[in-house]
Write a protein that holds these residues in place. Sequence first.
Motif, mmCIF file in Angstrom:
data_model
loop_
_atom_site.group_PDB
_atom_site.id
_atom_site.type_symbol
_atom_site.label_atom_id
_atom_site.label_comp_id
_atom_site.label_asym_id
_atom_site.label_seq_id
_atom_site.Cartn_x
_atom_site.Cartn_y
_atom_site.Cartn_z
ATOM 1 N N VAL A 166 0.843 -1.195 0.000
ATOM 2 C CA VAL A 166 0.000 0.000 0.000
ATOM 3 C C VAL A 166 0.875 1.240 0.000
ATOM 4 C CG1 VAL A 166 -1.804 1.229 1.269
ATOM 5 C CG2 VAL A 166 -1.731 -1.257 1.327
ATOM 6 N N CYS A 167 0.471 2.249 -0.770
ATOM 7 C CA CYS A 167 1.225 3.506 -0.810
ATOM 8 C C CYS A 167 0.997 4.272 0.488
ATOM 9 C CB CYS A 167 0.800 4.351 -2.002
ATOM 10 S SG CYS A 167 1.578 5.979 -1.992
ATOM 11 N N LYS A 168 2.101 4.650 1.134
ATOM 12 C CA LYS A 168 2.053 5.366 2.405
ATOM 13 C C LYS A 168 1.399 6.737 2.228
ATOM 14 C CE LYS A 168 5.513 5.758 5.989
ATOM 15 N NZ LYS A 168 6.965 5.840 6.268
ATOM 16 N N LYS A 169 1.551 7.295 1.013
ATOM 17 C CA LYS A 169 1.114 8.669 0.788
ATOM 18 C C LYS A 169 -0.344 8.728 0.309
ATOM 19 C CE LYS A 169 3.453 12.388 -1.469
ATOM 20 N NZ LYS A 169 4.486 12.625 -2.493
ATOM 21 N N CYS A 170 -0.706 7.931 -0.736
ATOM 22 C CA CYS A 170 -2.035 8.096 -1.340
ATOM 23 C C CYS A 170 -2.943 6.886 -1.113
ATOM 24 C CB CYS A 170 -1.924 8.396 -2.838
ATOM 25 S SG CYS A 170 -1.497 6.957 -3.834
ATOM 26 N N ALA A 210 -2.904 3.946 -2.557
ATOM 27 C CA ALA A 210 -3.078 3.048 -3.707
ATOM 28 C C ALA A 210 -2.592 1.643 -3.328
ATOM 29 C CB ALA A 210 -2.297 3.573 -4.907
ATOM 30 N N VAL A 211 -3.310 0.619 -3.825
ATOM 31 C CA VAL A 211 -2.992 -0.756 -3.439
ATOM 32 C C VAL A 211 -2.330 -1.497 -4.609
ATOM 33 C CG1 VAL A 211 -3.925 -2.934 -2.574
ATOM 34 C CG2 VAL A 211 -4.953 -0.763 -1.842
ATOM 35 N N TYR A 212 -1.254 -2.192 -4.315
ATOM 36 C CA TYR A 212 -0.528 -2.984 -5.311
ATOM 37 C C TYR A 212 -0.396 -4.423 -4.814
ATOM 38 C CZ TYR A 212 0.744 1.590 -7.129
ATOM 39 O OH TYR A 212 0.692 2.854 -7.636
ATOM 40 N N HIS A 213 0.120 -5.287 -5.714
ATOM 41 C CA HIS A 213 0.439 -6.652 -5.304
ATOM 42 C C HIS A 213 1.741 -7.034 -5.977
ATOM 43 C CE1 HIS A 213 0.324 -11.000 -4.854
ATOM 44 N NE2 HIS A 213 -0.537 -10.793 -3.867
ATOM 45 N N HIS A 249 2.965 -9.666 -7.137
ATOM 46 C CA HIS A 249 2.882 -10.497 -8.346
ATOM 47 C C HIS A 249 1.752 -10.063 -9.279
ATOM 48 C CE1 HIS A 249 5.737 -13.034 -6.395
ATOM 49 N NE2 HIS A 249 4.886 -13.398 -5.439
ATOM 50 N N ASN A 250 0.570 -9.816 -8.704
ATOM 51 C CA ASN A 250 -0.616 -9.596 -9.531
ATOM 52 C C ASN A 250 -0.750 -8.164 -10.048
ATOM 53 O OD1 ASN A 250 -1.095 -12.198 -8.699
ATOM 54 N ND2 ASN A 250 -2.525 -11.577 -7.077
ATOM 55 N N LYS A 251 -0.176 -7.212 -9.316
ATOM 56 C CA LYS A 251 -0.295 -5.819 -9.751
ATOM 57 C C LYS A 251 0.933 -5.057 -9.267
ATOM 58 C CE LYS A 251 -3.383 -1.866 -9.597
ATOM 59 N NZ LYS A 251 -4.038 -0.990 -8.621
ATOM 60 N N PRO A 252 2.105 -5.412 -9.825
ATOM 61 C CA PRO A 252 3.336 -4.772 -9.341
ATOM 62 C C PRO A 252 3.455 -3.324 -9.839
ATOM 63 C CG PRO A 252 3.821 -6.278 -11.151
ATOM 64 C CD PRO A 252 2.341 -6.377 -10.900
ATOM 65 N N PRO A 253 4.091 -2.479 -9.037
ATOM 66 C CA PRO A 253 4.359 -1.107 -9.513
ATOM 67 C C PRO A 253 5.466 -1.146 -10.554
ATOM 68 C CG PRO A 253 5.434 -1.489 -7.403
ATOM 69 C CD PRO A 253 4.648 -2.742 -7.711
ATOM 70 N N LYS A 254 5.613 -0.068 -11.327
ATOM 71 C CA LYS A 254 6.651 -0.045 -12.374
ATOM 72 C C LYS A 254 8.041 -0.141 -11.750
ATOM 73 C CE LYS A 254 4.028 2.509 -15.869
ATOM 74 N NZ LYS A 254 3.147 3.477 -15.164
ATOM 75 N N THR A 255 8.232 0.579 -10.631
ATOM 76 C CA THR A 255 9.493 0.489 -9.884
ATOM 77 C C THR A 255 9.198 -0.127 -8.526
ATOM 78 O OG1 THR A 255 10.084 2.596 -10.907
ATOM 79 C CG2 THR A 255 11.519 1.809 -9.126
ATOM 80 N N GLU A 256 9.990 -1.137 -8.170
ATOM 81 C CA GLU A 256 9.742 -1.836 -6.919
ATOM 82 C C GLU A 256 9.734 -0.881 -5.717
ATOM 83 O OE1 GLU A 256 12.255 -5.368 -6.322
ATOM 84 O OE2 GLU A 256 11.701 -5.257 -4.207
ATOM 85 N N GLY A 257 8.662 -0.962 -4.919
ATOM 86 C CA GLY A 257 8.615 -0.175 -3.684
ATOM 87 C C GLY A 257 8.185 1.265 -3.855
ATOM 88 N N VAL A 258 7.858 1.654 -5.127
ATOM 89 C CA VAL A 258 7.497 3.054 -5.379
ATOM 90 C C VAL A 258 6.116 3.142 -6.045
ATOM 91 C CG1 VAL A 258 8.174 5.202 -6.543
ATOM 92 C CG2 VAL A 258 9.931 3.645 -5.679
ATOM 93 N N CYS A 259 5.263 4.033 -5.552
ATOM 94 C CA CYS A 259 3.912 4.207 -6.093
ATOM 95 C C CYS A 259 3.942 4.807 -7.494
ATOM 96 C CB CYS A 259 3.098 5.101 -5.155
ATOM 97 S SG CYS A 259 1.418 5.401 -5.728
ATOM 98 N N ASP A 260 3.226 4.167 -8.450
ATOM 99 C CA ASP A 260 3.155 4.674 -9.825
ATOM 100 C C ASP A 260 2.481 6.038 -9.877
ATOM 101 O OD1 ASP A 260 4.203 2.308 -10.636
ATOM 102 O OD2 ASP A 260 2.324 1.465 -11.426
ATOM 103 N N GLN A 261 1.508 6.235 -8.972
ATOM 104 C CA GLN A 261 0.677 7.431 -9.074
ATOM 105 C C GLN A 261 1.300 8.668 -8.451
ATOM 106 O OE1 GLN A 261 -3.350 6.467 -7.768
ATOM 107 N NE2 GLN A 261 -3.108 4.478 -8.756
#
Length: 216
Positions: A129-133, A135-138, A140-152
């Motif tokens: 989960v993004c600490k700031k906004c 947003a929920v990721y996974h 394997h199933n929904k990885p962010p473009k950069t590991e550990g960093v929110c796309d948004q």
Amino acid sequence: MRIIMMGPPGVGKGTEAVILVKHFNIPHISTGNIFRELFHDDTEIGKIAKSYIDRGELVPDDITNEIVHQRLSKDDVKDGFLFDGYPRNIAQAEALDKMLEEKNWTLDAVINFQATDELIIERISGRRVCKKCGAVYHIHNKPPKTEGVCDQCGGQLIQRDDDKQETVLRRLRIYYDQTEPVIGYYKDSGLIVNIDGSQTIEKTNADIMKVLGEMN
Ligand SMILES: [Zn+2]
């Protein structure tokens, strides 16, 4: 339509609940939501419930049942409701039966979501989960473009305490101990609908609609 949703944490029942209440135009009654409403309304029973939750303890059955009883006296449940997270044990299921009897109501379905422990643990413990906004990721199933960093928003992605493997295992144990027996309680009623919760949201929903259609 009067529906109860059952199943272990992380099986996707919350997501399906949102779709079903919209479709049937019935209120989504989760005890978590009622507790939050009550804190907001500043009622006596709300304060009692909050004192347990603040201490990290489960709200006792008699208080939870009374809160559900009050909720069922509101106007918006006349044409049906969907329970999510209640009844959580046999004592609550028995109390609910009494409440329904008082009103001469019967349940239409008890939807039982099923998935293996492995899948549940993988789904929940892979959540970030993004600490700031928020947003929920996974992983394997929904990885962010950069590991550990929110796309948004570029915020840091973290794992919530609730999603850590040891917490998931503890929640699963409580589920099998206390809540799974409720399925047995309803077994002879002919209301149980077993649904495969390992599928996509759309496929799971299609299965539910099909079975509910056949029951009515
Ligand atoms: Zn973010």
